[in-house]
Design an enzyme around this catalytic site. Structure first.
Site, PDB file in Angstrom:
ATOM      1  N   ASN A  42       8.646  59.830 -10.487  1.00  0.00           N
ATOM      2  CA  ASN A  42       7.714  60.752  -9.844  1.00  0.00           C
ATOM      3  C   ASN A  42       6.307  60.240 -10.109  1.00  0.00           C
ATOM      4  OD1 ASN A  42       7.653  61.662 -12.681  1.00  0.00           O
ATOM      5  ND2 ASN A  42       6.496  63.413 -11.907  1.00  0.00           N
ATOM      6  N   HIS A  53       0.892  54.781  -5.461  1.00  0.00           N
ATOM      7  CA  HIS A  53       2.054  54.651  -6.335  1.00  0.00           C
ATOM      8  C   HIS A  53       1.782  53.662  -7.472  1.00  0.00           C
ATOM      9  CE1 HIS A  53       4.904  56.811  -3.717  1.00  0.00           C
ATOM     10  NE2 HIS A  53       4.152  56.352  -2.733  1.00  0.00           N
TER      11      HIS A  53
END
Length: 192
Positions: A42, A53
């Protein structure tokens, strides 16, 4: 991040505001086929604040991706949208940003595994690479899974479990993570 002008690093207030924020998947459109769909656990708060990310300084995903030969140069997290041009994509098991992965529930991880399976059916990558063996075990009910290729694929895709590239994972050096990504790259190359 914050308001107004772009800053290079999130402030403490930005990090607080990033809790539970989601980051969109990075997937190819009508371009090269999806060779590998990388799946993180996550987003951390740093990634939630930046929208990128594996963005936290000290995370080894981007350097390992380059060292393994998946990319021709070291990409910065802000360049994540270039991944589809390499036949690569990124998603997460759980969308919501937290300070630590251990804040996630087993139910969230299992639901994330189901979402990942549906994403794989839709985008049909050659391989799925889950970055984090503990999260993989919980999401897919595989308590004995180890790093490396998995005997069962995920739908039409081969399945590989990678070490978590977080800087907190001291058991795996950058060179070892890059080596495991290199093994995955060779498997992808051999498969097609």
């Amino acid at each position: 991040m914050g308001s107004g002008r772009e800053r290079s690093r999130p402030t403490p207030a930005d990090l607080r505001e990033a809790r539970d924020r989601a980051i969109g998947d990075v997937l190819p459109g009508d371009g090269p086929p999806l060779r590998v769909l990388f799946c993180g656990i996550n987003p951390g708060l740093y990634s939630g604040a930046t929208g990128h990310h594996f963005a936290r300084p000290g995370n080894r995903f981007w350097p390992a991706l380059h060292r393994s030969g998946f990319t021709g140069r070291l990409l910065a997290p802000a360049e994540q949208d270039l991944l589809p041009s390499y036949g690569l994509g990124i998603t997460n098991l759980v969308d919501r940003a937290t300070a630590r992965a251990d804040e996630l529930t087993g139910e969230e991880l299992r639901s994330g595994g189901e979402r990942l399976a549906a994403l794989v059916e839709r985008h049909r990558p050659a391989y799925v690479a889950v970055a984090g063996v503990t999260a993989y075990r919980a999401a897919f009910g595989r308590p004995r899974a180890v790093i490396g290729p998995q005997p069962d694929g995920l739908g039409p895709a081969g399945l590989w479990v990678l070490p978590n590239p977080s800087g907190l994972n001291a058991g795996w050096s950058l060179d070892r993570i890059a080596g495991e990504l290199g093994r995955l790259r060779e498997a992808v190359r051999s498969s097609g």
